[in-house]
Design an enzyme around this catalytic site. Sequence first.
Site, mmCIF file in Angstrom:
data_model
loop_
_atom_site.group_PDB
_atom_site.id
_atom_site.type_symbol
_atom_site.label_atom_id
_atom_site.label_comp_id
_atom_site.label_asym_id
_atom_site.label_seq_id
_atom_site.Cartn_x
_atom_site.Cartn_y
_atom_site.Cartn_z
ATOM 1 N N SER A 57 0.836 -1.198 0.000
ATOM 2 C CA SER A 57 0.000 0.000 0.000
ATOM 3 C C SER A 57 0.868 1.244 0.000
ATOM 4 O O SER A 57 2.027 1.213 0.444
ATOM 5 C CB SER A 57 -0.883 -0.003 1.266
ATOM 6 O OG SER A 57 -1.424 1.270 1.531
ATOM 7 N N TYR A 102 -0.591 -0.805 10.469
ATOM 8 C CA TYR A 102 -0.909 -1.140 9.075
ATOM 9 C C TYR A 102 0.192 -0.649 8.138
ATOM 10 O O TYR A 102 0.704 -1.403 7.306
ATOM 11 C CB TYR A 102 -2.248 -0.523 8.682
ATOM 12 C CG TYR A 102 -2.584 -0.693 7.215
ATOM 13 C CD1 TYR A 102 -3.020 -1.912 6.732
ATOM 14 C CD2 TYR A 102 -2.474 0.378 6.328
ATOM 15 C CE1 TYR A 102 -3.328 -2.077 5.388
ATOM 16 C CE2 TYR A 102 -2.780 0.230 4.989
ATOM 17 C CZ TYR A 102 -3.207 -1.002 4.533
ATOM 18 O OH TYR A 102 -3.502 -1.164 3.186
#
Length: 264
Positions: free
Chosen positions: A140, A153
């Site tokens: 990401s 994350y």
Amino acid sequence: MTYGPWAVIAGASEGIGAAFAHGAAARGLNTMLVARRPQALEQVAADIRSRTGVETRCLTADLTTASASAEIVAATTDLDVGLLVYCAGGDPDFTPFLDNTIEAARQLLDRNCRAPMQLTHHFARAMVDRGRGGIMILSSGAAFAGTSNIAVYGATKAFDMIFAEALWSELRGDGVDVLGVVMGETDTPSLRRTRHARGLAGPDDPVGNAASVDEVVSAAFAHLGRGPTCFGDRRIRTGARLISPLPRGLLVRLMTKASRRTMG
């Protein structure tokens, strides 16, 4: 394709994982679909069977558990797996680290780091022995810098990106193509649910200006075998160039040379 005859898709129940499963099947690969929701998995499998002639299996497994990788390995012992795609790992909370539980952080760490590491170690060995194979690990844009509310994350996605790039450097001489797929803002069911929970949109409202899952999947398959890192859409590619003008492949080569000078 040079990958196959089987593809294992982890996180295949919806969104980007389901799109990767359809993409693999459309390219003639049989698919083993893995996720924790059996009904959603069976629906994806039924859609694949109705559109293609490939064989499809489903395995219900919770990728946050310590046993998940062993369950996947056991379920694929009779399969010639030539492609591994690891898609699981979203963070629905968007919460400061200390405001969330350590168990939530542990689940992200296991799902985004331990499970892909274990599965890659298992499947890549057979791929090297055969002299062919492909591995795609989803990362990401959160991997580029620390960001409030997604501390764990972002850190796990940085692991995914660096892990994939390093394996690309190690395994490309053995016929195994490894690719880190870096997603930007992508219109997935998970992101829609998160936005709805935060009062930003209706439950079925599309995410404006976001990339589609099909756009990301098409870019990833097109890039597999061409370099260590794929940026899934135009916006994330532009952002990556602003952060680092050097291409990721060049950075990996430079880092590899530097480490070899130091370690011999």
